[in-house]
Design a protein around this motif. Structure first.
Motif, PDB file in Angstrom:
ATOM      1  N   GLN A  93      83.618  49.015   3.082  1.00 25.93           N
ATOM      2  CA  GLN A  93      84.247  50.304   2.781  1.00 25.93           C
ATOM      3  C   GLN A  93      85.705  50.288   3.224  1.00 25.93           C
ATOM      4  O   GLN A  93      86.077  49.588   4.161  1.00 25.93           O
ATOM      5  CB  GLN A  93      83.466  51.381   3.512  1.00 25.93           C
ATOM      6  CG  GLN A  93      83.930  52.792   3.212  1.00 25.93           C
ATOM      7  CD  GLN A  93      83.227  53.786   4.097  1.00 25.93           C
ATOM      8  OE1 GLN A  93      82.010  53.929   4.058  1.00 25.93           O
ATOM      9  NE2 GLN A  93      83.994  54.459   4.924  1.00 25.93           N
ATOM     10  N   SER A  94      86.513  51.089   2.543  1.00 25.54           N
ATOM     11  CA  SER A  94      87.933  51.140   2.901  1.00 25.54           C
ATOM     12  C   SER A  94      88.121  51.657   4.325  1.00 25.54           C
ATOM     13  O   SER A  94      87.506  52.643   4.731  1.00 25.54           O
ATOM     14  CB  SER A  94      88.682  52.059   1.937  1.00 25.54           C
ATOM     15  OG  SER A  94      89.958  52.360   2.478  1.00 25.54           O
ATOM     16  N   ALA A  95      88.992  50.977   5.056  1.00 25.86           N
ATOM     17  CA  ALA A  95      89.252  51.363   6.444  1.00 25.86           C
ATOM     18  C   ALA A  95      89.872  52.747   6.530  1.00 25.86           C
ATOM     19  O   ALA A  95      89.770  53.426   7.548  1.00 25.86           O
ATOM     20  CB  ALA A  95      90.166  50.340   7.100  1.00 25.86           C
ATOM     21  N   LEU A  96      90.497  53.177   5.447  1.00 25.39           N
ATOM     22  CA  LEU A  96      91.185  54.466   5.477  1.00 25.39           C
ATOM     23  C   LEU A  96      90.208  55.635   5.459  1.00 25.39           C
ATOM     24  O   LEU A  96      90.594  56.769   5.673  1.00 25.39           O
ATOM     25  CB  LEU A  96      92.153  54.565   4.293  1.00 25.39           C
ATOM     26  CG  LEU A  96      93.230  53.485   4.270  1.00 25.39           C
ATOM     27  CD1 LEU A  96      94.091  53.611   3.043  1.00 25.39           C
ATOM     28  CD2 LEU A  96      94.084  53.555   5.518  1.00 25.39           C
ATOM     29  N   ARG A  97      88.935  55.332   5.201  1.00 26.84           N
ATOM     30  CA  ARG A  97      87.955  56.418   5.189  1.00 26.84           C
ATOM     31  C   ARG A  97      87.336  56.644   6.562  1.00 26.84           C
ATOM     32  O   ARG A  97      86.533  57.554   6.738  1.00 26.84           O
ATOM     33  CB  ARG A  97      86.888  56.133   4.136  1.00 26.84           C
ATOM     34  CG  ARG A  97      87.376  56.547   2.738  1.00 26.84           C
ATOM     35  CD  ARG A  97      86.539  55.976   1.624  1.00 26.84           C
ATOM     36  NE  ARG A  97      85.150  56.363   1.693  1.00 26.84           N
ATOM     37  CZ  ARG A  97      84.206  55.818   0.943  1.00 26.84           C
ATOM     38  NH1 ARG A  97      84.530  54.852   0.095  1.00 26.84           N
ATOM     39  NH2 ARG A  97      82.963  56.202   1.046  1.00 26.84           N
ATOM     40  N   LEU A  98      87.715  55.814   7.535  1.00 26.05           N
ATOM     41  CA  LEU A  98      87.223  56.020   8.898  1.00 26.05           C
ATOM     42  C   LEU A  98      87.967  57.191   9.550  1.00 26.05           C
ATOM     43  O   LEU A  98      89.042  57.577   9.109  1.00 26.05           O
ATOM     44  CB  LEU A  98      87.451  54.756   9.726  1.00 26.05           C
ATOM     45  CG  LEU A  98      86.698  53.505   9.287  1.00 26.05           C
ATOM     46  CD1 LEU A  98      87.145  52.306  10.094  1.00 26.05           C
ATOM     47  CD2 LEU A  98      85.192  53.709   9.427  1.00 26.05           C
ATOM     48  N   SER A  99      87.380  57.720  10.620  1.00 19.06           N
ATOM     49  CA  SER A  99      88.080  58.780  11.376  1.00 19.06           C
ATOM     50  C   SER A  99      89.238  58.159  12.144  1.00 19.06           C
ATOM     51  O   SER A  99      89.312  56.939  12.296  1.00 19.06           O
ATOM     52  CB  SER A  99      87.111  59.433  12.353  1.00 19.06           C
ATOM     53  OG  SER A  99      86.889  58.561  13.447  1.00 19.06           O
ATOM     54  N   GLY A 100      90.131  59.000  12.634  1.00 17.39           N
ATOM     55  CA  GLY A 100      91.296  58.510  13.377  1.00 17.39           C
ATOM     56  C   GLY A 100      90.909  57.626  14.558  1.00 17.39           C
ATOM     57  O   GLY A 100      91.485  56.555  14.763  1.00 17.39           O
ATOM     58  N   GLY A 101      89.915  58.070  15.313  1.00 15.57           N
ATOM     59  CA  GLY A 101      89.485  57.301  16.476  1.00 15.57           C
ATOM     60  C   GLY A 101      88.876  55.967  16.085  1.00 15.57           C
ATOM     61  O   GLY A 101      89.120  54.940  16.718  1.00 15.57           O
ATOM     62  N   GLN A 102      88.086  55.991  15.015  1.00 13.07           N
ATOM     63  CA  GLN A 102      87.504  54.741  14.521  1.00 13.07           C
ATOM     64  C   GLN A 102      88.589  53.807  14.003  1.00 13.07           C
ATOM     65  O   GLN A 102      88.563  52.601  14.257  1.00 13.07           O
ATOM     66  CB  GLN A 102      86.502  55.043  13.398  1.00 13.07           C
ATOM     67  CG  GLN A 102      85.240  55.720  13.884  1.00 13.07           C
ATOM     68  CD  GLN A 102      84.339  56.132  12.736  1.00 13.07           C
ATOM     69  OE1 GLN A 102      84.816  56.530  11.658  1.00 13.07           O
ATOM     70  NE2 GLN A 102      83.035  56.051  12.944  1.00 13.07           N
ATOM     71  N   GLN A 103      89.568  54.388  13.301  1.00 13.91           N
ATOM     72  CA  GLN A 103      90.673  53.566  12.798  1.00 13.91           C
ATOM     73  C   GLN A 103      91.404  52.885  13.949  1.00 13.91           C
ATOM     74  O   GLN A 103      91.762  51.714  13.866  1.00 13.91           O
ATOM     75  CB  GLN A 103      91.661  54.426  12.012  1.00 13.91           C
ATOM     76  CG  GLN A 103      91.153  54.859  10.657  1.00 13.91           C
ATOM     77  CD  GLN A 103      92.225  55.547   9.827  1.00 13.91           C
ATOM     78  OE1 GLN A 103      93.390  55.595  10.207  1.00 13.91           O
ATOM     79  NE2 GLN A 103      91.834  56.083   8.690  1.00 13.91           N
TER      80      GLN A 103
END
Ligand SMILES: Nc1ncnc2c1ncn2[C@@H]1O[C@H](COP(=O)(O)OP(=O)(O)OP(=O)(O)O)[C@@H](O)[C@H]1O
Ligand SMILES: [Mg+2]
Lengths: 258, 284
Positions: free
Chosen positions: A150-160
């Motif tokens: 999955q695209s990394a940009l769909r993670l939450s800020g903390g997960q990113q």
């Protein structure tokens, strides 16, 4: 010849460094040793030069036109500003995590293998193992192990941000520079990253910029206090936060100024 | 109070009138050409070569020629333009030389196209001995659209967030690999859209190809890049100005114009659809 120097127990040594943006002097006579496998916090009011110093340590300031360094910065005894040194090699050894999470617009998996692949790691199994290892190190594995494509940009800020840490770890650096890594995050993500920093210091040297005094007190072993481009006080964190040598430091830490 | 009210309305009225005028003249042009050219259109018109001294038959060689020239132009201009843009926006430092280069590129964009034609004639056709050929025409058209492609590419490169570059460089990835692996892929949609739009403009140009590539008439299709070709805009020009049977070929002229307009609009439409598709997919 690259000039060498021995600084016992320290991995980075900054010696009488002045730093200029054009004619503006952003750092004045910084002299500072960074201990190996320790967490060092850089604190001080906005604009005092913390980020500038951090970016100086992996030559990211080279990317800004018109900057100039005076003095020496040693990494493992090597002057990293020697003309014979390739900044690209320095950055492989000294990774960086930015204030705002900045994953690439790629999948989670490809964010991590991006760097290693370009440095010649091509075996699929090795790459898979690396992804798992670094995501476990950054305590993200359980949350993303089923969605690696999955695209990394769909993670939450903390997960990113934890992904960015994993991405930096994938290059197997010796030092990790972190510029306010939790300032864009909620308290839970912040706590996770602080725990993470604590675990990482067994294998890595960490230098972290923070505006959060509790954070500096919680995660760091050493703390440097900066003001107007100068290193005002540099001591063990315990000492800085209980009995600083200087009144100026105490005032800043207790929120009476800055 | 009344006067101000009146002035405001007057102003709105003028603005609306200008828009209407533009829409009307554009629409009028399209309708006019459609009405006059539609009768000439047929399957044979699109697939047959001209016959009887170009008073009958179709325009297939011209369609094909224009297609070849545009393909050639993009092959010439895209790599050159993208590389120039990468240099300008990623490598060069802001200084006087760079400003001069930029002014030069902007001037290039303002040079009348017939000058490009003469330049192509002098350099490619005569000096390099490529003759009047697809090669010479493609090179000339390529240079013509170079400023557009450089501009579009620079725009697209600038729109890639600086944080992507920093993230990559901080990993110890070299500058060139950062550009190649991160910056260019993310700029590609913008580069392609801008380039295709530029190409649409080149498709309709007559002056740059009339000395460098376009044949008055040739029944045989090109077999190599050193052959002359017919081309849509030049074909219209020829039919409308040369020869003794200008009136007789009016329908063919309009038919050819209609095909050319459809081609250009088609190209633009593809570029716009592509852009909106990529915008929807873009996640940053
Ligand atoms: N690219 C630049 N060009 C010119 N001056 C700069 C540049 N970056 C920073 N400076 C200046 O250098 C000084 C130090 O900036 P720096 O970003 O290091 O501060 P900081 O301590 O990280 O502040 P903050 O806590 O707000 O992040 C500031 O006065 C700033 O205006
Ligand atoms: Mg900062």
């Amino acid at each position: 010849m690259v000039d060498k120097l021995n600084h016992d127990g320290s991995i980075i040594a900054v010696e009488h460094v002045n730093f200029f943006y054009g004619t503006f002097k952003a750092l004045t006579d910084i002299h500072m040793l960074f201990k190996k496998n320790a967490v060092t916090a850089l604190i001080g009011p906005s604009g005092c030069g913390k980020s500038t110093l951090l970016r100086l340590l992996n030559r990211m300031n080279d990317l800004i036109d018109g900057t100039r360094v005076e003095g020496r910065v040693y990494f493992e005894g090597l002057n990293m500003y020697d003309p014979n040194i390739d900044p690209v090699e320095i950055r492989k050894k000294i990774g960086m995590v930015f204030q705002k999470p900045n994953p690439f617009p790629k999948s989670i998996y490809n964010n991590i293998v991006y760097g290693p692949k370009l440095t010649g790691m091509n075996n699929k199994n090795d790459l898979n193992a690396l992804v798992e290892k670094t995501l476990k190190q950054s305590v993200l594995w359980d949350e993303v192990k089923d969605i690696l494509d999955q695209s990394a940009l769909r993670l939450s800020g903390g997960q990113q941000q934890r992904l960015c840490i994993a991405r930096a770890l994938a290059m197997n650096p010796d030092v990790l520079l972190m510029d306010e890594p939790t300032s864009a995050l909620d308290p839970i993500s912040t706590a996770k990253i602080e725990e993470l920093i604590d675990e990482l210091k067994t294998d890595y040297t960490i230098i972290i910029v923070t505006h959060n005094m509790q954070q500096a007190a919680r995660v760091s072993d050493e703390t440097g206090f900066f003001y107007l481009g100068k290193l005002i006080e540099y001591n063990e964190t315990k000492k800085i936060f209980t009995k600083p040598d200087l009144k100026q430091t105490e005032d800043y830490i207790t929120g009476r100024f800055g | 109070m009344k006067w101000r009210y009146f002035k405001q309305h007057l102003f709105f009225w003028i603005v609306k009138a200008s828009i209407a005028l533009i829409a009307l003249s554009l629409g009028g042009l399209l309708v006019y050409i459609f009405v006059h050219g539609f009768s000439a259109l047929s399957w044979d018109f699109l697939t047959e070569p001209p016959r009887d001294a170009m008073t009958k038959g179709g325009i297939m060689p011209a369609i094909l020629g224009t297609f070849y020239l545009m393909t050639g132009a993009i092959i010439v201009a895209l790599p050159l333009g993208v590389m120039s843009a990468v240099y300008l926006s990623e490598y060069s430092k802001q200084n006087r030389i760079l400003r001069t280069i930029r002014i030069g590129i902007n001037c290039l964009a303002g040079v009348p196209s017939v000058v490009f034609g003469l330049f192509g004639l002098g350099l490619f056709v005569v000096y390099l001995k490529f003759g009047s050929s697809i090669l010479s025409g493609s090179l000339t058209l390529g240079i013509l659209i170079l400023p557009t492609i450089i501009g579009a590419s620079e725009e697209a490169l600038k729109s890639v967030p600086q944080t992507f570059r920093e993230a990559s460089l901080a990993l110890g990835v070299s500058k060139w690999q950062t550009i190649y692996r991160i910056v260019l892929p993310n700029a590609l949609p913008g580069i392609l859209t801008g380039s295709i739009l530029g190409l649409g403009r080149a498709a309709g140009e007559t002056a740059p190809i009339m000395f460098t590539a376009a044949a008055f008439f040739t029944a045989k299709l090109p077999t190599s890049i050193f052959d002359e070709v017919m081309a849509l805009p030049y074909h219209i020009y020829v039919l409308a100005t040369a020869g003794t049977r200008i009136e007789e070929t009016r329908p063919i002229q309009y038919g050819t114009a209609l095909v050319l307009i459809a081609l250009v609009l088609g190209i633009d439409l593809i570029a716009i659809l592509f852009r909106s598709y990529m915008r929807r997919r873009k996640s940053w």
